[in-house]
Design a protein around this motif. Structure first.
Motif, PDB file in Angstrom:
ATOM      1  N   CYS A  32      37.970  41.278  38.040  1.00 47.16           N
ATOM      2  CA  CYS A  32      37.535  39.900  37.838  1.00 47.16           C
ATOM      3  C   CYS A  32      36.330  39.603  38.736  1.00 47.16           C
ATOM      4  CB  CYS A  32      38.667  38.931  38.146  1.00 47.16           C
ATOM      5  SG  CYS A  32      38.132  37.209  38.049  1.00 47.16           S
ATOM      6  N   PHE A  34      35.173  36.768  39.358  1.00 50.18           N
ATOM      7  CA  PHE A  34      35.234  35.394  39.886  1.00 50.18           C
ATOM      8  C   PHE A  34      36.083  35.268  41.141  1.00 50.18           C
ATOM      9  CE2 PHE A  34      34.708  35.134  35.209  1.00 50.18           C
ATOM     10  CZ  PHE A  34      33.370  34.750  35.206  1.00 50.18           C
ATOM     11  N   HIS A  35      36.723  36.344  41.538  1.00 49.15           N
ATOM     12  CA  HIS A  35      37.387  36.342  42.835  1.00 49.15           C
ATOM     13  C   HIS A  35      37.300  37.776  43.387  1.00 49.15           C
ATOM     14  CE1 HIS A  35      40.954  37.912  40.604  1.00 49.15           C
ATOM     15  NE2 HIS A  35      41.275  38.452  41.779  1.00 49.15           N
ATOM     16  N   CYS A  53      41.772  35.399  33.734  1.00 45.25           N
ATOM     17  CA  CYS A  53      42.177  36.065  34.962  1.00 45.25           C
ATOM     18  C   CYS A  53      43.499  35.455  35.412  1.00 45.25           C
ATOM     19  CB  CYS A  53      41.132  35.889  36.056  1.00 45.25           C
ATOM     20  SG  CYS A  53      41.728  36.468  37.656  1.00 45.25           S
ATOM     21  N   CYS A  56      42.871  34.055  39.425  1.00 47.30           N
ATOM     22  CA  CYS A  56      42.086  32.857  39.749  1.00 47.30           C
ATOM     23  C   CYS A  56      41.966  31.900  38.565  1.00 47.30           C
ATOM     24  CB  CYS A  56      40.706  33.235  40.270  1.00 47.30           C
ATOM     25  SG  CYS A  56      39.605  33.870  38.992  1.00 47.30           S
TER      26      CYS A  56
HETATM   27 ZN    ZN Z   1      39.864  36.129  38.915  1.00 44.89          ZN
END
Ligand code: ZN
Length: 312
Positions: A32, A34-35, A53, A56
């Protein structure tokens, strides 16, 4: 963009889009972005064409993924997607689309110029530096602002401060638009501003209502020159921008010639744009059979306003 085109982008295979965006997809999963992910926790649902995800909670479709990972705004992200996947968008030809103009928020703008105020910078500029006659300033309803002010209701500050506010009115005095003229010293701030994507060409139209039969009308390049001409007792309007002389402008001049037998005058600015405006106006005058008299400034003066400031 058309809806069917948007649907095309929404239906681009999500894993393919992820791949183009640099994610390594394996068995419908990826790390992912985004994290801080060390275990692939981004899942792709091929049937629904979405990603999610479970750590997150980032989720969405191809367009969302493109927006988030390219950092581009919606339309641009759509164009990027279309380009990457050879989707042809009809909207993908911005150059051919004529720029849309929006009518300014006149009701709001009228509040800005309804009760004219002249701050210290405005008085210094108009009366001391330019020697504009107070009656002209009053008759034109010129105002000023000391703090940056939006040009639309609920807008962001737009007119810089300190600025003069020039109301542009129709022949009968209806407000059409407001132009600001920056008076501050900060570099990089445009001197003149109209509300973005609006335009207004002639300043001082109410003046033409006062023209006597056969009287002269001076055509100036900018508002401040127009104010100087008016202060000198000449009737004047300003045609900002030497590059554009719209058919409506020419029509106005043609009407004046017929209605009031107006004779046109111009003190061309002593520079290239000044000559250009003169030639354009001469061309227009010839077209409509009007007379345009070229007045010359004394040597050493760039424009009428500069000369006027040294008089009296
Ligand atoms: Zn994530």
């Amino acid at each position: 963009m058309e809806k069917y085109e948007l649907d095309k982008l929404r239906n681009l295979p999500i894993e393919g889009v992820a791949d183009r965006l640099g994610l390594k997809v394996k068995k419908h999963k990826a790390l992912c972005p985004f994290h801080a992910d060390s275990h692939p926790s981004l899942s792709f649902h091929v049937g629904r064409n979405t990603y999610k995800c479970f750590v997150c909670d980032a989720h969405g479709g191809p367009i969302d993924l493109a927006i988030k990972l390219t950092g581009k705004p919606f339309i641009e992200a759509c164009r990027w997607l279309a380009d990457e996947h050879n989707v042809i968008l009809t909207e993908w030809k911005p150059a051919e689309k004529p720029k849309r103009e929006f009518p300014p928020d006149v009701e709001y703008l009228s509040q800005l110029v309804q009760h004219p105020v002249l701050n210290a910078e405005a008085r210094e500029f108009l009366f001391r530096q330019r020697r504009i006659h107070p009656a002209v300033v009053q008759w034109m309803g010129i105002s000023s602002i000391s703090v940056a002010t939006p040009c639309w209701r609920h807008g962001k500050p737009y007119y810089d401060a300190p600025s003069l506010l020039f109301p542009y009115r129709t022949r009968t005095g209806q407000l059409m638009n407001v132009q600001s003229r920056y008076l501050g010293r900060e570099a990089g701030i445009p001197r003149f501003r109209f509300p973005s994507r609006s335009e207004c060409r002639i300043f001082g139209l109410p003046v033409v209502e006062r023209l006597q039969m056969g009287e002269g009308l001076w055509l100036s390049e900018g508002v401040t020159d127009c104010l100087a001409l008016l202060s000198s007792g000449r009737k004047a309007i300003a045609i900002p921008g030497a590059t554009l002389l719209k058919p409506e402008d020419v029509k106005l001049l043609a009407n004046l010639r017929v209605e009031k037998k107006t004779v046109f005058h111009i003190f061309p600015d002593k520079d290239q744009p000044g000559e250009k405006l003169y030639r354009r106006l001469l061309h227009a005058a010839n077209e409509i059979g009007a007379c345009l008299i070229r007045d010359e400034l004394p040597d050493g003066f760039k424009d009428f306003g500069q000369w006027w400031a040294t008089q009296a």
